[in-house]
Design a protein around this motif. Structure first.
Motif, PDB file in Angstrom:
ATOM      1  N   ASP A 103       1.069  -0.739  -0.019  1.00  0.00           N
ATOM      2  CA  ASP A 103       0.252   0.450  -0.126  1.00  0.00           C
ATOM      3  C   ASP A 103       0.861   1.431  -0.054  1.00  0.00           C
ATOM      4  OD1 ASP A 103       1.535  -0.806   2.910  1.00  0.00           O
ATOM      5  OD2 ASP A 103      -0.992  -0.109   3.622  1.00  0.00           O
ATOM      6  N   GLY A 104       2.045   1.060  -0.419  1.00  0.00           N
ATOM      7  CA  GLY A 104       2.938   2.959  -0.774  1.00  0.00           C
ATOM      8  C   GLY A 104       4.325   2.308   0.363  1.00  0.00           C
ATOM      9  N   ALA A 105       5.203   3.117  -0.251  1.00  0.00           N
ATOM     10  CA  ALA A 105       6.310   2.852  -0.080  1.00  0.00           C
ATOM     11  C   ALA A 105       6.479   3.632   1.726  1.00  0.00           C
ATOM     12  CB  ALA A 105       7.160   3.291  -0.621  1.00  0.00           C
ATOM     13  N   LYS A 106       6.239   4.150   2.271  1.00  0.00           N
ATOM     14  CA  LYS A 106       6.034   4.664   3.922  1.00  0.00           C
ATOM     15  C   LYS A 106       5.999   3.306   4.671  1.00  0.00           C
ATOM     16  CE  LYS A 106       5.395   8.648   6.648  1.00  0.00           C
ATOM     17  NZ  LYS A 106       3.903   9.671   6.655  1.00  0.00           N
ATOM     18  N   CYS A 107       4.826   2.538   4.134  1.00  0.00           N
ATOM     19  CA  CYS A 107       4.159   1.980   5.245  1.00  0.00           C
ATOM     20  C   CYS A 107       5.209   0.678   5.000  1.00  0.00           C
ATOM     21  CB  CYS A 107       2.601   1.655   4.122  1.00  0.00           C
ATOM     22  SG  CYS A 107       1.713   2.338   3.700  1.00  0.00           S
ATOM     23  N   ASP A 108       5.903   0.156   3.614  1.00  0.00           N
ATOM     24  CA  ASP A 108       6.862  -0.768   3.539  1.00  0.00           C
ATOM     25  C   ASP A 108       7.794  -0.500   4.530  1.00  0.00           C
ATOM     26  OD1 ASP A 108       5.977  -2.956   1.993  1.00  0.00           O
ATOM     27  OD2 ASP A 108       6.412  -1.971  -0.184  1.00  0.00           O
ATOM     28  N   PHE A 181      18.470   4.855   2.043  1.00  0.00           N
ATOM     29  CA  PHE A 181      19.310   5.694   0.881  1.00  0.00           C
ATOM     30  C   PHE A 181      18.169   6.200   0.386  1.00  0.00           C
ATOM     31  CE2 PHE A 181      22.259   6.901  -2.175  1.00  0.00           C
ATOM     32  CZ  PHE A 181      22.961   7.445  -1.312  1.00  0.00           C
ATOM     33  N   CYS A 182      18.281   7.072  -0.297  1.00  0.00           N
ATOM     34  CA  CYS A 182      16.762   7.567  -0.711  1.00  0.00           C
ATOM     35  C   CYS A 182      17.568   9.087  -2.096  1.00  0.00           C
ATOM     36  CB  CYS A 182      16.208   8.600  -0.036  1.00  0.00           C
ATOM     37  SG  CYS A 182      14.764   9.189  -1.085  1.00  0.00           S
ATOM     38  N   SER A 183      17.367   7.679  -3.331  1.00  0.00           N
ATOM     39  CA  SER A 183      17.869   8.126  -4.700  1.00  0.00           C
ATOM     40  C   SER A 183      17.243   8.052  -5.555  1.00  0.00           C
ATOM     41  CB  SER A 183      19.589   7.985  -4.467  1.00  0.00           C
ATOM     42  OG  SER A 183      19.682   8.585  -6.424  1.00  0.00           O
ATOM     43  N   TYR A 213      16.774   0.979   0.407  1.00  0.00           N
ATOM     44  CA  TYR A 213      16.833   2.451  -0.872  1.00  0.00           C
ATOM     45  C   TYR A 213      16.409   2.520  -0.998  1.00  0.00           C
ATOM     46  CZ  TYR A 213      19.115   4.347  -5.145  1.00  0.00           C
ATOM     47  OH  TYR A 213      19.604   4.516  -6.421  1.00  0.00           O
ATOM     48  N   ASP A 214      15.327   3.575  -1.091  1.00  0.00           N
ATOM     49  CA  ASP A 214      14.150   4.230  -1.164  1.00  0.00           C
ATOM     50  C   ASP A 214      14.404   5.303  -3.080  1.00  0.00           C
ATOM     51  OD1 ASP A 214      11.995   6.066  -1.456  1.00  0.00           O
ATOM     52  OD2 ASP A 214      11.789   6.659   0.812  1.00  0.00           O
ATOM     53  N   ALA A 215      13.775   4.620  -3.606  1.00  0.00           N
ATOM     54  CA  ALA A 215      13.830   5.026  -5.136  1.00  0.00           C
ATOM     55  C   ALA A 215      12.542   5.504  -5.680  1.00  0.00           C
ATOM     56  CB  ALA A 215      13.776   3.634  -5.848  1.00  0.00           C
ATOM     57  N   ALA A 216      11.328   5.482  -4.776  1.00  0.00           N
ATOM     58  CA  ALA A 216      10.781   6.832  -5.030  1.00  0.00           C
ATOM     59  C   ALA A 216      10.659   7.329  -5.820  1.00  0.00           C
ATOM     60  CB  ALA A 216       9.414   7.416  -3.772  1.00  0.00           C
ATOM     61  N   TYR A 217      11.353   7.996  -6.062  1.00  0.00           N
ATOM     62  CA  TYR A 217      11.754   9.350  -7.571  1.00  0.00           C
ATOM     63  C   TYR A 217      11.997   8.704  -8.734  1.00  0.00           C
ATOM     64  CZ  TYR A 217       9.555  12.108  -4.003  1.00  0.00           C
ATOM     65  OH  TYR A 217       8.791  12.689  -2.636  1.00  0.00           O
ATOM     66  N   PHE A 218      12.019   7.478  -8.935  1.00  0.00           N
ATOM     67  CA  PHE A 218      13.600   6.986 -10.343  1.00  0.00           C
ATOM     68  C   PHE A 218      12.703   7.152 -11.270  1.00  0.00           C
ATOM     69  CE2 PHE A 218      10.508   3.766 -12.165  1.00  0.00           C
ATOM     70  CZ  PHE A 218       9.717   4.073 -11.335  1.00  0.00           C
ATOM     71  N   PHE A 246       4.103   4.082  -6.352  1.00  0.00           N
ATOM     72  CA  PHE A 246       3.727   4.347  -7.570  1.00  0.00           C
ATOM     73  C   PHE A 246       2.828   5.937  -7.024  1.00  0.00           C
ATOM     74  CE2 PHE A 246       2.616   0.090  -9.196  1.00  0.00           C
ATOM     75  CZ  PHE A 246       2.960   0.024 -10.252  1.00  0.00           C
ATOM     76  N   SER A 247       3.247   6.326  -5.737  1.00  0.00           N
ATOM     77  CA  SER A 247       2.524   7.885  -5.638  1.00  0.00           C
ATOM     78  C   SER A 247       3.156   8.381  -6.676  1.00  0.00           C
ATOM     79  CB  SER A 247       2.908   7.585  -4.549  1.00  0.00           C
ATOM     80  OG  SER A 247       2.240   7.233  -3.004  1.00  0.00           O
ATOM     81  N   LYS A 248       4.957   8.295  -6.440  1.00  0.00           N
ATOM     82  CA  LYS A 248       4.645   9.747  -7.439  1.00  0.00           C
ATOM     83  C   LYS A 248       4.855   9.736  -9.253  1.00  0.00           C
ATOM     84  CE  LYS A 248       5.895  11.170  -3.008  1.00  0.00           C
ATOM     85  NZ  LYS A 248       6.410  11.227  -2.558  1.00  0.00           N
ATOM     86  N   PRO A 249       5.150   8.710  -9.974  1.00  0.00           N
ATOM     87  CA  PRO A 249       5.201   8.690 -10.741  1.00  0.00           C
ATOM     88  C   PRO A 249       3.618   8.761 -11.773  1.00  0.00           C
ATOM     89  CG  PRO A 249       6.327   7.052  -9.963  1.00  0.00           C
ATOM     90  CD  PRO A 249       5.725   7.688  -9.029  1.00  0.00           C
ATOM     91  N   VAL A 255      -4.668   6.810  -3.832  1.00  0.00           N
ATOM     92  CA  VAL A 255      -4.807   5.492  -4.181  1.00  0.00           C
ATOM     93  C   VAL A 255      -4.558   4.431  -3.449  1.00  0.00           C
ATOM     94  CG1 VAL A 255      -5.542   3.659  -6.287  1.00  0.00           C
ATOM     95  CG2 VAL A 255      -5.209   6.585  -6.763  1.00  0.00           C
ATOM     96  N   ARG A 256      -2.736   4.818  -3.236  1.00  0.00           N
ATOM     97  CA  ARG A 256      -2.121   3.408  -2.323  1.00  0.00           C
ATOM     98  C   ARG A 256      -0.933   2.922  -2.962  1.00  0.00           C
ATOM     99  NH1 ARG A 256       0.403   6.252  -0.220  1.00  0.00           N
ATOM    100  NH2 ARG A 256       1.493   5.332   0.651  1.00  0.00           N
ATOM    101  N   LEU A 257       0.073   3.090  -3.366  1.00  0.00           N
ATOM    102  CA  LEU A 257       0.136   1.383  -4.498  1.00  0.00           C
ATOM    103  C   LEU A 257       1.935   1.558  -4.589  1.00  0.00           C
ATOM    104  CD1 LEU A 257      -1.090  -1.442  -5.640  1.00  0.00           C
ATOM    105  CD2 LEU A 257      -0.206  -0.298  -7.973  1.00  0.00           C
TER     106      LEU A 257
HETATM  107  C1  LIG Z   1       6.444  10.464  -1.423  1.00  0.00           C
HETATM  108  C2  LIG Z   1       7.754   9.487  -0.867  1.00  0.00           C
HETATM  109  C3  LIG Z   1       7.566   7.959  -0.566  1.00  0.00           C
HETATM  110  C4  LIG Z   1       6.526   7.313  -1.145  1.00  0.00           C
HETATM  111  O1  LIG Z   1       5.487   6.910   0.223  1.00  0.00           O
HETATM  112  P1  LIG Z   1       4.132   6.102   0.029  1.00  0.00           P
HETATM  113  O2  LIG Z   1       3.961   5.630   1.136  1.00  0.00           O
HETATM  114  O3  LIG Z   1       3.620   5.353  -0.971  1.00  0.00           O
HETATM  115  O4  LIG Z   1       3.183   7.499  -1.205  1.00  0.00           O
HETATM  116  C5  LIG Z   1       8.653   7.776  -0.525  1.00  0.00           C
HETATM  117  N1  LIG Z   1       9.465   7.770  -0.382  1.00  0.00           N
HETATM  118  C6  LIG Z   1       9.810   9.301   0.048  1.00  0.00           C
HETATM  119  C7  LIG Z   1      10.973   9.550   0.424  1.00  0.00           C
HETATM  120  C8  LIG Z   1       8.901   9.728  -0.790  1.00  0.00           C
HETATM  121  O5  LIG Z   1       9.446  11.730  -0.866  1.00  0.00           O
END
Ligand SMILES: *Cc1c(COP(=O)(O)O)cnc(C)c1O
Length: 409
Positions: A103-108, A181-183, A213-218, A246-249, A255-257
Motif C-alpha cells: 500500500d505504499g513505500a512509507k508503509c513498507d 539511502f534515498c535517490s 534503498y528508497d527509489a520513490a522518485y526513480f 506508484f505515488s509520485k510517477p 490511491v495507495r500502491l
Molecule cells: C513520497 C515518498 C515516498 C512514497 O510513499 P508512499 O507511501 O508510497 O506514498 C517514499 N519515500 C519518499 C522519500 C517519498 O518522498
C-alpha cells in the motif's frame, strides 16, 4: 495501567508537516486576504491518467458482478502485476517472486523496521525523509534521544551537503548497520551516480550492512547515465532491499500502491533469506494491497500508462525548472543564495547562507504567501536550506514564481 511505548515517548520533535500546517493556518487566520500557494508538501496535484483511472473504475464495476468479484488476494500482490513490475522496471534484474506489492513505500519502510527489530544500528543520510529515523525510534531501534537534542544514540547521521555532492562519507558507518539511502533524494533532489552507488554497495557487502534503498522518485531520472534502481549495481542483490511506489510517477498518493524488492540472495547473519521473513511479515501484518489499486498499477505499466506517467513527471520537472530559474534571479543571487536542482528529481534544494530555515520559511510565507519546507526539519545538515517542491498546478507555480522574483530578503 499499561506502560507507554517508550519509543513513542523518545520521539523528540513533532512531525515536520503538521508544524508547517499549523504555521500556515495561523498565518491564514490573521491574514484572511492572503492567497496562499503551497510549494511545501511533496504531494501530487495533477489528475490521474484517464487510462489508468478507467482501468480502476472497470475493475471496481467488475467487483459488482458474480464473475468479477474477488475477496482477499495473495498478500504478496497479483501475479500479473509482480511479473509486470519485474519485467518493465527491473528488466530481469529482479524476479517476480522478489516483488512484493504494498500500500505504499512509507508503509513498507515501517514494516521493514519490524523485520529487523530493536537492536539494529541504523544510518541515514542527513537530511532525510523523516520516517527512516522516526519509525526506527518507535520500534526502539534508534535508542533514546541524545541529551543535547542532536539526534538519537543508535543512529549514525551522514551529512549530505553541496561540499560532498550530497553523497555521504561511508567510513562513518559501523559494520552490520541498516543503511537508509534515498535517490533521487527527498529533500535534496540529488541523484547518486553509478560510481557512488557502487561505492555504497561495495561498502555494504564488505561490512555486513543492508541498504534500504528508497527509489520513490526513480521516474524523475532523465539523465540516462544515472541508475534508476540499485540493482543496476553489481553486488546489490546480496545487500539491498528496494522500496518503491506508484505515488509520485502515477499520482497514486491517494490511491495507495507501492512495492518492495527483496532479492533471494539477501541473507541474515544466520543464513536465513531475508525474503523468507519478509514474506512472513507481509502475510502476518499485511493483507494485500487494494485490488482496485493493483488494477490501476497494471494499467500504468502498459504502453499508454507508461507514456501517461512520463508526461505527468515531465510536467512536474518543468515546474521545477521554473522555480529554479526564479531562485537564480538577481534578488537571490545578491544574498548568496545557492540553488540545487538536478532536473532528475522534483525538489529545488536552496541554501540561504547565514539564515535559519524556519526564519526563511516565515519570511517567504509573510512576504510571498508561499508555503515551503524548512530544510532543518529533515535533519541538522538541512539547516539554512529550504525545500521548494515542484508539485503544483502550473498556474500556481507561475504565480508563486512571480511573487518570489520580487522578494527582498
Ligand atoms: C513520497 C515518498 C515516498 C512514497 O510513499 P508512499 O507511501 O508510497 O506514498 C517514499 N519515500 C519518499 C522519500 C517519498 O518522498
Amino acid at each position: 495501567m499499561i506502560e507507554r511505548n517508550s519509543g513513542l515517548a523518545n520521539l523528540t520533535a513533532g512531525y515536520l508537516f503538521p508544524e508547517i500546517a499549523r504555521r500556515r493556518r495561523e498565518y491564514a487566520a490573521s491574514h484572511p486576504d492572503a492567497k496562499i500557494i503551497s510549494l511545501g508538501i511533496g504531494n501530487t496535484t495533477e489528475p490521474l491518467s484517464e487510462h489508468i483511472a478507467k482501468a480502476m473504475a472497470d475493475y471496481a464495476m467488475g467487483l459488482a458482478t458474480k464473475e468479477g468479484y474477488s475477496g482477499y488476494g495473495d498478500e504478496q500482490g497479483m501475479t500479473a502485476l509482480r511479473e509486470k513490475i519485474a519485467s518493465v522496471f527491473y528488466k530481469n534484474m529482479a524476479d517476480a517472486s522478489e516483488v512484493f506489492i504494498s500500500d505504499g513505500a512509507k508503509c513498507d519502510i515501517a514494516r521493514i523496521q519490524t523485520l529487523f527489530g530493536a537492536k539494529t544500528k541504523i544510518a541515514v543520510q542527513d537530511p532525510a525523509y523523516p520516517v527512516y529515523v522516526d519509525g526506527s525510534v518507535v520500534t526502539g531501534a534508534a535508542g533514546a534521544g541524545k541529551k543535547d537534542g542532536s539526534g538519537y544514540e543508535g543512529v549514525t547521521y551522514l551529512p549530505c551537503t553541496p561540499e560532498n555532492h550530497f553523497f555521504p562519507d561511508l567510513s562513518k558507518i559501523q559494520p552490520n548497520t541498516l543503511i537508509y539511502f534515498c535517490s533521487p533524494n527527498n529533500p535534496t533532489g540529488a541523484s547518486a551516480t553509478k560510481e557512488e552507488l557502487t561505492r555504497l554497495v561495495d561498502f555494504a557487502n564488505k561490512n555486513g550492512c543492508i541498504i534500504i534503498y528508497d527509489a520513490a522518485y526513480f521516474a524523475f531520472i532523465r539523465d540516462p547515465a544515472l541508475p534508476k534502481t540499485i540493482y543496476e549495481i553489481p553486488g546489490a542483490r546480496t545487500c539491498a532491499i528496494e522500496v518503491n511506489s506508484f505515488s509520485k510517477p502515477a499520482g497514486f498518493t491517494g490511491v495507495r500502491l507501492g512495492w518492495s524488492i527483496v532479492p533471494n540472495d539477501l541473507k541474515f547473519a544466520d543464513g536465513t533469506p531475508v525474503n523468507k521473513d519478509w514474506n512472513r511479515i507481509m502475510t502476518t501484518l499485511f493483507n494485500g494491497a487494494s485490488n482496485v489499486a493493483q488494477a490501476g498499477g497494471l494499467a500504468a505499466l502498459d504502453e499508454k500508462g507508461l507514456a501517461d506517467m512520463k508526461a505527468s513527471v515531465d510536467y512536474y520537472l518543468e515546474n521545477g525548472r521554473l522555480i529554479k530559474e526564479t531562485l537564480e534571479g538577481e534578488n537571490f543571487k545578491k544574498n548568496g543564495v545557492e540553488v540545487y536542482f538536478t532536473g532528475n528529481g522534483p525538489y529545488v534544494w536552496t541554501k540561504f547562507p547565514g539564515k535559519k530555515s524556519w526564519d526563511v520559511f516565515d519570511t517567504i510565507l509573510d512576504k510571498c504567501h508561499v508555503v515551503t519546507t524548512p530544510g532543518s526539519g529533515f535533519g541538522p545538515a538541512g539547516e539554512s536550506f529550504i525545500r521548494f517542491s515542484s508539485f503544483g498546478h502550473r498556474a500556481d507555480i507561475e504565480e508563486a514564481c512571480r511573487r518570489l522574483a520580487k522578494l527582498e530578503l
